[in-house]
Design a protein around this motif. Structure first.
Motif, PDB file in Angstrom:
ATOM      1  N   TYR B 181     -14.455 -49.214 -13.086  1.00 37.13           N
ATOM      2  CA  TYR B 181     -15.531 -48.247 -13.110  1.00 37.13           C
ATOM      3  C   TYR B 181     -16.314 -48.019 -11.794  1.00 37.13           C
ATOM      4  CZ  TYR B 181     -19.711 -45.545 -14.684  1.00 37.13           C
ATOM      5  OH  TYR B 181     -20.850 -44.605 -14.982  1.00 37.13           O
ATOM      6  N   ILE B 182     -16.786 -49.160 -11.224  1.00 44.24           N
ATOM      7  CA  ILE B 182     -17.495 -48.793 -10.189  1.00 44.24           C
ATOM      8  C   ILE B 182     -16.773 -48.319  -8.841  1.00 44.24           C
ATOM      9  CG2 ILE B 182     -18.778 -50.262  -8.371  1.00 44.24           C
ATOM     10  CD1 ILE B 182     -19.609 -51.843 -10.218  1.00 44.24           C
ATOM     11  N   LEU B 183     -15.224 -48.747  -8.757  1.00 45.25           N
ATOM     12  CA  LEU B 183     -14.551 -48.245  -7.943  1.00 45.25           C
ATOM     13  C   LEU B 183     -14.280 -46.676  -7.908  1.00 45.25           C
ATOM     14  CD1 LEU B 183     -11.656 -50.893  -7.688  1.00 45.25           C
ATOM     15  CD2 LEU B 183     -13.148 -50.106  -5.918  1.00 45.25           C
ATOM     16  N   TYR B 184     -14.081 -46.338  -9.129  1.00 51.07           N
ATOM     17  CA  TYR B 184     -13.931 -44.905  -9.479  1.00 51.07           C
ATOM     18  C   TYR B 184     -15.007 -43.961  -9.430  1.00 51.07           C
ATOM     19  CZ  TYR B 184     -12.406 -40.841 -11.989  1.00 51.07           C
ATOM     20  OH  TYR B 184     -12.236 -39.599 -12.465  1.00 51.07           O
ATOM     21  N   LYS B 185     -16.208 -44.476  -9.893  1.00 49.20           N
ATOM     22  CA  LYS B 185     -17.214 -43.645  -9.804  1.00 49.20           C
ATOM     23  C   LYS B 185     -18.228 -43.801  -8.571  1.00 49.20           C
ATOM     24  CE  LYS B 185     -20.736 -41.949 -13.178  1.00 49.20           C
ATOM     25  NZ  LYS B 185     -20.589 -40.488 -12.904  1.00 49.20           N
ATOM     26  N   TYR B 186     -18.294 -44.874  -7.743  1.00 50.86           N
ATOM     27  CA  TYR B 186     -19.039 -45.050  -6.810  1.00 50.86           C
ATOM     28  C   TYR B 186     -18.187 -45.023  -5.730  1.00 50.86           C
ATOM     29  CZ  TYR B 186     -22.777 -46.169 -10.370  1.00 50.86           C
ATOM     30  OH  TYR B 186     -23.747 -46.054 -11.132  1.00 50.86           O
ATOM     31  N   MET B 187     -17.402 -46.000  -5.474  1.00 55.77           N
ATOM     32  CA  MET B 187     -16.568 -46.205  -4.229  1.00 55.77           C
ATOM     33  C   MET B 187     -15.810 -44.977  -3.665  1.00 55.77           C
ATOM     34  SD  MET B 187     -17.945 -49.118  -3.552  1.00 55.77           S
ATOM     35  CE  MET B 187     -18.689 -50.176  -3.941  1.00 55.77           C
ATOM     36  N   LEU B 188     -14.969 -44.375  -4.641  1.00 55.00           N
ATOM     37  CA  LEU B 188     -14.260 -43.436  -4.480  1.00 55.00           C
ATOM     38  C   LEU B 188     -14.826 -42.143  -3.931  1.00 55.00           C
ATOM     39  CD1 LEU B 188     -11.255 -42.604  -4.255  1.00 55.00           C
ATOM     40  CD2 LEU B 188     -11.436 -41.725  -6.705  1.00 55.00           C
ATOM     41  N   PRO B 189     -15.963 -41.777  -4.800  1.00 51.92           N
ATOM     42  CA  PRO B 189     -16.298 -40.448  -4.172  1.00 51.92           C
ATOM     43  C   PRO B 189     -17.235 -40.791  -2.980  1.00 51.92           C
ATOM     44  CG  PRO B 189     -17.217 -40.938  -6.420  1.00 51.92           C
ATOM     45  CD  PRO B 189     -16.458 -42.063  -6.045  1.00 51.92           C
ATOM     46  N   ASN B 190     -17.598 -41.981  -2.685  1.00 56.63           N
ATOM     47  CA  ASN B 190     -18.283 -42.118  -1.121  1.00 56.63           C
ATOM     48  C   ASN B 190     -17.303 -42.135  -0.252  1.00 56.63           C
ATOM     49  OD1 ASN B 190     -20.494 -43.173   0.208  1.00 56.63           O
ATOM     50  ND2 ASN B 190     -19.311 -45.005   0.510  1.00 56.63           N
ATOM     51  N   ALA B 191     -16.043 -42.749  -0.548  1.00 59.52           N
ATOM     52  CA  ALA B 191     -15.306 -42.728   0.502  1.00 59.52           C
ATOM     53  C   ALA B 191     -14.283 -41.270   0.793  1.00 59.52           C
ATOM     54  CB  ALA B 191     -14.085 -43.727   0.197  1.00 59.52           C
ATOM     55  N   LEU B 192     -14.374 -40.593  -0.178  1.00 66.64           N
ATOM     56  CA  LEU B 192     -13.550 -39.365  -0.255  1.00 66.64           C
ATOM     57  C   LEU B 192     -13.889 -38.316   0.727  1.00 66.64           C
ATOM     58  CD1 LEU B 192     -11.299 -38.815  -2.011  1.00 66.64           C
ATOM     59  CD2 LEU B 192     -12.643 -37.582  -3.556  1.00 66.64           C
ATOM     60  N   PRO B 193     -14.900 -38.038   1.175  1.00 63.28           N
ATOM     61  CA  PRO B 193     -15.249 -37.030   2.206  1.00 63.28           C
ATOM     62  C   PRO B 193     -14.756 -37.453   3.475  1.00 63.28           C
ATOM     63  CG  PRO B 193     -17.438 -37.536   0.965  1.00 63.28           C
ATOM     64  CD  PRO B 193     -16.215 -38.426   0.394  1.00 63.28           C
ATOM     65  N   THR B 194     -15.160 -38.970   3.954  1.00 59.98           N
ATOM     66  CA  THR B 194     -14.415 -39.377   5.167  1.00 59.98           C
ATOM     67  C   THR B 194     -12.860 -39.260   5.100  1.00 59.98           C
ATOM     68  OG1 THR B 194     -16.066 -40.901   4.781  1.00 59.98           O
ATOM     69  CG2 THR B 194     -15.087 -40.787   6.702  1.00 59.98           C
ATOM     70  N   MET B 195     -12.321 -39.793   4.043  1.00 59.19           N
ATOM     71  CA  MET B 195     -11.044 -39.800   4.094  1.00 59.19           C
ATOM     72  C   MET B 195     -10.345 -38.415   3.963  1.00 59.19           C
ATOM     73  SD  MET B 195     -10.083 -42.959   3.075  1.00 59.19           S
ATOM     74  CE  MET B 195      -8.910 -42.879   1.863  1.00 59.19           C
ATOM     75  N   LEU B 196     -10.946 -37.520   3.458  1.00 60.53           N
ATOM     76  CA  LEU B 196     -10.333 -36.037   3.343  1.00 60.53           C
ATOM     77  C   LEU B 196     -10.221 -35.503   4.438  1.00 60.53           C
ATOM     78  CD1 LEU B 196     -11.550 -34.441   0.029  1.00 60.53           C
ATOM     79  CD2 LEU B 196      -9.245 -34.962   0.916  1.00 60.53           C
ATOM     80  N   VAL B 197     -11.531 -35.835   5.444  1.00 65.39           N
ATOM     81  CA  VAL B 197     -11.777 -35.082   6.718  1.00 65.39           C
ATOM     82  C   VAL B 197     -10.629 -36.040   7.790  1.00 65.39           C
ATOM     83  CG1 VAL B 197     -13.100 -35.562   8.875  1.00 65.39           C
ATOM     84  CG2 VAL B 197     -14.248 -35.059   6.834  1.00 65.39           C
ATOM     85  N   LEU B 198     -10.452 -37.220   7.595  1.00 60.01           N
ATOM     86  CA  LEU B 198      -9.270 -37.744   8.383  1.00 60.01           C
ATOM     87  C   LEU B 198      -8.002 -37.147   7.914  1.00 60.01           C
ATOM     88  CD1 LEU B 198      -9.482 -40.191  10.149  1.00 60.01           C
ATOM     89  CD2 LEU B 198      -8.805 -41.679   8.313  1.00 60.01           C
TER      90      LEU B 198
END
Lengths: 312, 807, 320
Positions: B181-198
């Motif tokens: 849950y933490i991975l999906y709800k907190y870590m993923l959205p946090n990482a997503l912008p940077t990763m998408l930019v990449l």
């Protein structure tokens, strides 16, 4: 503390090397066809089955995989990296032979690249959104949007063929022969680095300490030289390490186009002819060089960056 | 939706670039509509046309419209890059999140693996994987993913590490949130912008990586249009048809630029740090001066490059496509090169019409029992070390060859396939060598002329590393240094027995790529170029200062036809043969690299009765179609391809990249498709297995048909006996052929042999048992500074003492 | 009210937490901590920065595990639980964090924040979120309309109330407040403290409250535990703070309180020298470097916690 860190890293390197060598060995083992058939094909000859079998035996290809791997590792520890199938020479000798050429090309390309991209990147950042900035950004943009081999081919076409300014090939390994391949590599790298330098400097320009320094009346030039540059350039050191490592691997495609006798061509030909010992030796060496370069970079990083040094 | 509109209004550039990306995507999707021609259609007569009204980007070597191919190529490249980036994003992101969040052993393992992958030179790994899995788009995606995921993993991991110790993560844990849950709800959205930019900024780079792999031949396979591959095709024609290179190149550039621009603008939106609206006040920077200075210096370097001009010509510069791995004449086919470079000489030699002339020997004769040969040596021959060439030394040299090549010693047994002897004796006084053969060897003189029978001073070569330094021989030039990947240096043999040696040194440069050899001739760095490509020839022929000597040797290209496969059906096979317009392929597609011999197995210019042969299945497309239609081999299920006995016909055609056989193969495959026969042409990394595992209907072959001046061995390829899998790759079985072939054994009369050769060829023609490419023409070209350059049909004599500085 | 007559909810026995530090040294964050927490009481923990308070409570909240010793919840050892067992146990021990700015995900609305714990344990369904969010907000005296807002658009005091509401959503037995009021304006602090006291009386929960403001600790806790350099130096009923405190450190803490009615003409007494770092903790009594009563024994032997009066324990050689 430093000593322990280095030892730990060296141990890591050994593990990685083992992992890589096993992987390559495994990969090449899985491949269809074998060096014997490839060798005859390269000569344009169609051998009979008998000839193939004989050659296979003499290459030791009939032994089981793990035995081959074990034998190879044992030999490596004695400094014998096997003999290239296609060239009948010790792999180590071949690699060492080609190393100076690739080394020169790598250093030349890196030097040219630094000379171009650092000043341009800084200038572009400082003069942000000015005309020069746009021109530089435009050019560096173009640079990263072209495949390296296309740049090389265009250069070859324009300078060697049409303008006849440069000889396509020369018999000696001189500056002349390095020029076009180096320029090709430089263009690709400089484009990337100019953008990085620009971004890094831009970041620094906005940080609190810069605004503070200028508010206290410091001249922009001194701020630039004394504070911004050192901080902005720091992360580039790591990138440099990686780029140098990959250059040493031989910018294969570029070398291929210009027939530059470096390690890159060696590698491409080795893969095409299924020259297993050469492939393994090459991969091992590249990995080793890469890791050594990165280790050096990391250590020098800790000396250069006071924050890390203090925490040391 | 409203937010989106606002987004576009605020960031004009983002809007523009997104529009451009959509344009590119539209082009990709609408390629079939926008294309002016069928990208796979190959009308050979339209080959190599420059851009014009009919063909916007011109045509390639097979007559295909480049503009249409570029359009279709957009599909492959764009979709490939998008898929690639998506896969890397998902894989790297997942691993990075997991590594960062769980830490400990998981982190250590993942990071170590990523270290290993980073240490891999990307291209090599990609090539290796393509080699194993087979070159294709999917496999190159896998290969590039394997090396590129680490960047994303590290990025994801670092975003996790940044927030892992924040209070709200601790709060989530304390309030009972599960890990996923933490991975999906907190870590993923946090990482997503940077990763998408990449990811978004990486699309362009990935496109280039895919193109690079295809350029090297490890990616998308022909005839699928793909930019990287088209660029590699264009490279071969860079001198004469530059549009083949620059048009796809411009397309690549344009699309990559669009994606890069778009990626950058996306990044600017998500991570606004990188752009400020504030204008910085500026001062004149020294940097500008430094940059200009560097630019000037660079251009200056190019302009001021000194070009060497030879005063008196003491060195001969040769540009060659091929070299040998070693300089040991006993090592398989390396002897060819030891001879070609002017070092090695044999007892006899081949004249241009295939007859045998004396060389180191003056005369030869055979005993009445046809087994004992007496060879008389010339008495003035010396080795380069000054030693006289005695009969004993000749025997030593031949014995050395046979011992090294002896299968019992691990050798390949090459010379043994042509002649074995029970006894060999030297008579130094009389200057003769006697060889007693095990079987009657009709072409003994031809056997002695074969390069591996070259005479070396065995004793005198002791202490030399023969493989790398070459042996002591009798020829006009001796080896100084050998780097088979780069160059070979020769020097004058001061002890040459047969007259003056014109040059002090010979510099042989290996320049295998594309037009490198022609370019070397053009810029003067080579005096002699071996085998320049046909397209370059056309250009050089226009310039009088270059001599181009073309000849066809006995090397032929053709296909083995698998009689055990679908082509065993006579009607089908005959139609296949009739559908091929070999002449146009030879003259237009490969611009004369091959000379069309109307499917005859043996070359036209040798004395094997070519003029009397008849081909009942000459090129006649309509007849081929009629033949198939009448036999009921038609398309019944509407897929556009014919079926045989209710089964779909698919002709598996295995080709090769060398000597332009890829062009020929593709052209032939296209012609078969034109009469409704499905033909899949591919170039595997290694074809050796296909030949023996019978995984083909057609497989290329390229061979010297009369190595020793006698084609009996080559014709054995159609001979059926118990060992025929060794050479009768097509499983051809004709009793009449067999009976005739058996007559050759022991037939010493050359006229009778010629008649048998003629009849054998006719049988093959009648059975449509050969699909020929033609006789491979080769050439030697000379620049204005040398003369005496000649292209010999036997292709063994390149650097000779007859090449001298021009008057 | 003598709290010791109530049941023991949580116990810490000989708990130590040691972190490996660079250069082969160790950081002794907690050394030989012993405490008992009773139902319905507030235990205040006071001490300087770096004394190990946060480390201790994080271990209680199961965010960390002790290197030595055990933590018992109703007699069950919870120090090294893993997986689903650990998660199940979390319901009973909740925490309010110090920095309200950091305690919430910037992307979540108050409603989601408050209902997350409930959803984690499947106690409510998504449809019921609204109603439970309102209930929780009312419990901490916030307007139910706040459910739709983001924490960063609220004041510090309001955010802290949301934090309290979240912590209480699962009806825990133990509530840990890690400097819950330190980031708030003084005027707001009082209201939050009042809220906590009221809630405690209503729900009979045990509160462990960290505070470095000793005056505040005295006003809101039943007992106070004073820590110094990773050790517990004194546990005393809060009433007695300021009167009968014995440990020299506690004395110094008390003397350092500024208040409006203190005598400004008297020189401010402060302790000479700085607190040593927990890396180089001195041997023997941790306070010996700064203690005016330091004897030879203090340098060698660590004083153990001894009960000198009912409910009052102290770790000092002067009283053993």
């Amino acid at each position: 503390m430093k000593g322990k860190y280095i030892v730990k890293r060296l141990l890591q390197m050994v593990i990685v090397l083992i992992g890589i060598s096993f992987l390559t060995f495994f990969l090449t083992y899985l491949a269809p066809g074998d060096p014997a058939t490839a060798m005859y094909e390269a000569a344009g000859v169609t051998p009979t089955e008998e000839m193939l079998e004989n050659t296979r035996k003499s290459m030791g290809l009939d032994k089981p995989f793990l035995v081959q791997y074990g034998v190879w590792v044992g030999k490596c520890l004695h400094g014998d990296f096997g003999e290239s199938y296609s060239k009948n020479q010790p792999v180590l000798k071949l690699l060492i032979e080609k190393l100076p050429a690739t080394l020169k090309l790598a250093l030349l390309s890196l030097a040219m690249m630094l000379v171009i991209s650092i000043p341009l990147g800084i200038y572009s950042a400082v003069k942000q959104n000015g005309i020069t900035d746009y021109i530089i950004r435009f050019l560096s943009f173009g640079g990263i949007s072209l495949p390296g081999f296309l740049v090389g081919l265009i250069l070859m076409y324009v300078f060697a063929l049409k303008l006849r300014l440069v000889k396509v090939s020369s018999s000696t390994l001189g500056f002349e022969q390095m020029l076009l391949p180096a320029v090709t590599l430089t263009i690709a790298m400089a484009s990337k680095y100019t953008r990085q330098v620009r971004t890094a400097v831009l970041d620094e320009l906005q940080s609190d300490y810069v605004i503070g320094a200028r508010a206290r009346g410091m001249k922009f030039n001194s701020v630039l030289w004394k504070h911004i540059l050192p901080n902005a350039v720091l992360p580039l050191i790591t990138m440099l390490g990686l780029s140098f490592g990959s250059l040493l691997g031989g910018a294969s495609v570029v070398e291929l186009i210009f027939s530059y006798p470096g390690m890159g061509i060696l590698a491409v030909n080795a893969v095409k002819t299924r020259d297993y010992p050469l492939i393994q030796g090459f991969v091992l060496w590249i990995a080793l060089i890469y890791m050594v370069v990165n280790l050096v970079v990391d250590i020098s990083y800790s000396y250069v960056d006071p924050r890390i040094r203090e925490a040391g | 939706m409203k937010k989106l509109k606002e987004l576009f209004k605020k960031n004009i550039s983002f809007g523009v670039y997104t529009a451009l990306v959509l344009v590119v995507l539209l082009i990709a999707i609408l390629a079939p509509v926008l294309a002016t021609h069928d990208p796979l259609n190959a009308p050979l007569q339209d080959a190599l046309k420059p851009p014009g009204a009919d063909h916007l980007f011109g045509t390639d070597a097979l007559g295909r419209d480049i503009f249409s191919r570029v359009l279709y190529g957009t599909r492959t490249s764009v979709s490939g890059a998008l898929i690639l980036v998506a896969v890397i994003l998902v894989l790297g992101g997942f691993l990075g999140l997991v590594a960062g969040y769980f830490g400990g052993k998981v982190d250590a393992v993942i990071m170590r693996i990523s270290d290993i992958m980073i240490s891999f030179p990307e291209l090599i790994l990609a090539m290796a994987i393509a080699g194993i899995l087979g070159p294709s788009l999917i496999n190159s995606i896998i290969a590039i993913t394997a090396v590129s995921w680490t960047k994303y993993a590290r990025m994801a991991r670092s975003t996790v590490l940044k927030i892992k110790n924040r209070d709200y993560i601790a709060a989530a844990q304390v309030t009972g949130s599960r890990h996923r849950y933490i991975l999906y709800k907190y870590m993923l959205p946090n990482a997503l912008p940077t990763m998408l930019v990449l990811a978004v900024t990486d699309i362009g780079t990935m496109m280039l990586s895919l193109a690079s792999l295809s350029f090297l031949g490890f990616g998308v396979q022909p005839p699928t249009p793909e930019w990287g591959y088209m660029l590699s095709e264009g490279r071969t024609y860079i001198l004469t048809c530059p549009w083949m290179l620059f048009c796809p190149g411009a397309a690549v550039f344009f699309v990559v630029v669009v994606f890069n621009l778009w990626g950058d603008s996306v990044r600017d939106i998500i991570d606004p740090k990188s752009r400020t609206k504030k204008k910085r006040s500026t001062k004149k920077m020294n940097r500008k001066r430094i940059a200009t200075a560097c630019a000037v210096a660079l251009i200056g370097c190019l302009a001021v490059v000194p070009s060497a001009s030879a005063a008196e010509k003491t060195q001969l510069n040769v540009s060659t496509e091929l070299t040998s791995a070693t300089l040991d004449p006993a090592n398989d086919w390396d002897s060819w090169f030891v001879m070609r470079w002017g070092a090695l000489e044999t007892l006899t030699r081949y004249a241009d019409d295939g007859t045998i002339e004396p060389w180191l020997a003056s005369d030869w004769s055979v005993s009445d029992d046809s087994l004992s040969w007496t060879i008389t040596l010339k008495d003035n021959v010396t080795f380069s070390n000054g030693e006289k060439m005695t009969a004993s030394k000749v025997v030593e040299s031949i014995e050395r060859l046979y011992e090294i090549q002896d299968p019992e010693n691990g050798g390949a047994g090459n010379p043994h396939a042509y002649m074995t002897y029970s006894d060999i004796q030297a008579d130094d006084e009389a200057g003769t060598v006697t060889i007693v053969t095990n079987e009657p060897t009709v072409d003994m003189a031809g056997v002695l002329a074969y390069p591996w029978m070259g005479i070396i001073d065995v004793a005198g070569s002791e202490g030399r590393d023969i493989a790398n330094e070459g042996p002591i021989c009798t020829g006009p030039y001796v080896f100084v240094s050998n780097d088979p990947d780069h160059d070979i240096q020769m020097a004058r043999n001061e002890n040459y027995w047969d007259g003056d040696v014109p040059f002090e040194t010979v510099n042989i440069m290996k320049q295998g790529e594309g037009s490198a050899r022609a370019m070397a001739l053009l810029d003067g760095s080579a005096d002699v170029a071996i085998n320049i490509t046909a397209m370059d020839r056309a250009m050089l022929e226009a310039d009088d200062s270059f001599l181009i000597d073309v000849t066809a040797g006995s090397r032929m290209g053709n296909c083995w036809i698998n009689m055990d496969g679908v082509l065993g059906n006579d009607t089908l096979r005959q139609a296949v043969v009739m559908a091929i317009d070999g002449e146009t392929i030879c003259n237009v597609s490969v611009m004369g690299s091959y000379i069309w011999c109307n499917n005859a197995p043996l070359p036209y210019n040798y004395d094997y009765g070519f003029d009397t042969l008849e081909n009942p299945f000459s090129y006649d497309k309509d007849a081929a179609i009629a033949l198939l239609d009448d036999a009921g081999i038609v398309d019944t299920d509407g897929d556009g391809y014919r079926e045989l006995d209710g089964e779909n016909i698919e002709i598996v055609y295995i080709g090769s990249n060398s000597r332009q056989q890829d062009v020929i193969g593709q052209a032939q495959a296209a012609q078969l498709e034109e009469i409704g026969l499905k033909c899949s042409f591919s170039i595997p990394e290694s074809s050796g297995d296909s030949r023996t595992t019978q995984g083909f209907d057609l497989i290329y072959n390229n061979e010297v048909t009369t190595p020793t001046g006698d084609p009996a061995n080559y014709l054995k390829h159609w001979y059926w006996d118990n060992d025929s899998t060794d050479y009768n790759y097509g499983n051809y079985h004709n009793d009449e052929y067999n009976a005739l072939y058996d007559q050759l054994n022991g037939e010493f009369d050359t006229a009778k042999r010629k008649e048998i050769f003629t009849q054998l060829q006719q049988i093959i023609l009648n059975d449509a048992a050969n699909l020929g490419y033609g006789a491979y023409s080769f050439n030697i070209c000379a620049g204005p500074e040398v003369s005496g350059v000649h292209s010999y049909t036997s292709d063994f004599y390149w650097v000779t003492k007859d090449i001298t500085p021009a008057e | 009210m003598d709290v010791r007559e109530k049941e023991i909810v949580l116990e810490a026995n000989h708990v130590s937490r040691i972190f490996p530090a660079s250069g082969g040294r160790s950081l002794y964050a907690n050394q030989d901590i012993n405490l008992k927490l009773y139902r319905g009481e507030t235990l205040g923990i006071a001490g300087e920065s770096g004394c190990g308070k946060s480390t201790l409570v994080r271990m209680i909240a199961q965010l960390d595990s002790p290197t030595d010793g055990e933590i018992l919840f109703h007699g069950k050892n919870i120090s090294h639980l893993k997986g689903e067992e650990k998660r199940k146990n979390r319901r009973h021990i909740q925490m309010v964090f110090q920095d309200p700015a950091d305690a919430f995900s910037p992307r979540m609305k108050v409603r989601d924040i408050l209902c997350e714990p409930l959803l984690n344990y499947g106690l409510i369904s998504r449809r019921e979120k609204d109603q439970h969010a309102r209930r929780l907000l009312e419990m901490v005296e916030l307007n139910p309309d706040f459910a739709d807002r983001y924490p960063h658009s609220m004041s510090g005091g309001q955010r802290q109330r949301v934090g309290i509401a979240r912590a209480l959503a699962l009806d825990p037995e133990i509530l840990i407040c890690d400097e819950a009021t330190s980031a708030l304006d003084v005027s707001v602090q009082k209201t939050v403290v009042d809220l906590l006291i009221r809630l405690q009386k209503e729900k009979n929960i045990s509160i462990v409250c960290i505070c470095h403001d000793i005056a505040l600790v005295r006003s809101m806790s039943h007992r106070t535990m004073v820590m110094y350099l990773g050790h517990v130096v004194e546990i005393v009923p809060s009433r007695q703070l300021g009167h009968d405190t014995m440990h020299p450190y506690t004395q110094a803490l008390k003397d350092s309180i500024f208040s409006i009615d203190m005598d400004f003409s008297v020189p401010i007494e402060s302790i000479d020298s700085e607190a040593p770092s927990p890396l180089n903790a001195p041997s023997g009594c941790p306070f010996r470097n700064r203690c005016e009563y330091c004897q030879e024994r203090c340098e060698k032997e660590i004083p153990a916690l001894k009960e000198i009066e009912p409910g009052h324990e102290i770790a000092c050689h002067r009283f053993s």
